[in-house]
Design an enzyme around this catalytic site. Structure first.
Site, mmCIF file in Angstrom:
data_model
loop_
_atom_site.group_PDB
_atom_site.id
_atom_site.type_symbol
_atom_site.label_atom_id
_atom_site.label_comp_id
_atom_site.label_asym_id
_atom_site.label_seq_id
_atom_site.Cartn_x
_atom_site.Cartn_y
_atom_site.Cartn_z
ATOM 1 N N SER A 8 0.847 -1.193 0.000
ATOM 2 C CA SER A 8 0.000 0.000 0.000
ATOM 3 C C SER A 8 0.879 1.238 0.000
ATOM 4 C CB SER A 8 -0.894 -0.001 1.242
ATOM 5 O OG SER A 8 -1.520 1.252 1.433
ATOM 6 N N TYR A 14 -0.052 0.040 10.594
ATOM 7 C CA TYR A 14 -0.431 -0.424 9.260
ATOM 8 C C TYR A 14 0.686 -0.134 8.262
ATOM 9 C CZ TYR A 14 -3.117 -0.935 4.923
ATOM 10 O OH TYR A 14 -3.557 -1.321 3.676
#
Length: 306
Positions: free
Chosen positions: A158, A184
């Site tokens: 990501s 994350y």
């Protein structure tokens, strides 16, 4: 190394990328294949003739998804198997149950920006799920990947990797304050570093590995993100799930990237280096750092063996 580019772009769909590609006789595993871009990744691979196994937590949802893929593609070789990536025993069981070669492993499943949660080992849950689970799965399936002779591993990362390097001194937030997005981001950096190191260690086995940013797609992945934050995201250019799966499919199956390994892609092309002027795109140098990749691999092996 020259940058890899393709005719495909931000707007390309998985169906467009897979058009004309034949995968009959090839076998694929897609983690998280029952929701989001995992469904469309699996559908595209099945449409090209691959045998596809959806590795999922919720097997009932997986069976429904598999039935839909079979109906839409006419390919009856779509299967479902249980896996809980944050559970070492579950990952080992999945790998142990696999027989024969594996040509494509798409490490797609993940959790995003969740409140602090720990595994029984004390590991931070996003790192355990997004990185350690997939790392353990790849190691467990290594023999099957090597047996294929020309296997591909696709590691779904990501742009959030730009939020955090790996904090080797405190990966699991035991001493620093927990921040969901930092956790994350760290796990997504780990996804890239895994591909970098796998590319180096397994090249002689014919295994290639690449990482990617699929783009911004509205899926259940954002279920932990507060409503006000999601509302602020409305100004971004969102992809459909069919567009979001396209770069995964490119790396999993396209002849355009044959032999390409250890790189990071976005919008169906190799990403440029990230810049301060555009913090939403590109790849951070630390995510491609070979020393960090080796350090993370060694640490991950120790954690899973502990």
């Amino acid at each position: 190394m020259s940058r890899i580019t393709t005719p495909f772009s931000h707007d390309s769909t998985a169906a467009e990328v897979i058009a004309g590609v034949g995968l009959t006789g090839r076998r694929a595993v897609v983690t998280g294949g029952a929701s989001g871009i995992g469904v469309e990744t699996a559908r595209a691979l099945a449409s090209a003739g691959a045998e596809v196994t959806l590795a999922v937590r919720n097997t009932a949802a997986g069976e429904r998804t598999a039935a839909g893929i079979i109906e839409s593609t006419g390919n009856n070789h779509v299967f479902v198997a249980p896996i809980e990536l944050a559970d070492r025993a579950s990952v080992r069981a999945f790998a142990a149950s696999w027989t024969g070669p594996l040509h494509i492993l798409v490490n797609n499943a993940g959790v995003m920006a969740e409140p602090l949660n720990r595994t029984p080992e004390g590991w931070e849950h996003q790192f355990a799920t997004n990185h350690l689970g997939h790392f353990g799965l790849a190691l467990g399936l290594y023999d099957a990947l090597a047996a294929a002779g020309d296997a591909r591993i696709v590691s779904v990362s990501s742009s959030a990797h730009l939020r955090s390097d790996i904090h080797f001194d405190d990966i699991h937030f035991e001493h620093r304050p927990y921040e969901a997005w930092a956790a994350y981001g760290q796990s997504k950096t780990a996804n890239v570093l895994f591909a970098v190191e796998a590319a180096k260690r397994w090249a002689s086995d014919g295994i290639i590995a690449n990482a990617l940013m699929p783009g911004g797609i509205r899926t259940a992945l954002q279920r932990h993100v507060p409503d006000d934050v999601q509302k602020a995201w409305d100004r971004f250019l969102w992809k459909t799930v069919e567009q979001g799966a396209s770069t995964s499919v490119l790396l999993a199956a396209s002849p355009l990237v044959h032999g390409v390994t250890g790189r990071y892609f976005e919008d169906n092309n190799e990403a440029l280096a990230a810049t301060e002027a555009d913090p939403m795109h590109g790849v951070a140098p630390y995510a491609l750092d070979p020393e960090s990749a080796t350090q993370l691999w060694d640490l991950s092996e120790k954690l899973l063996a502990g």
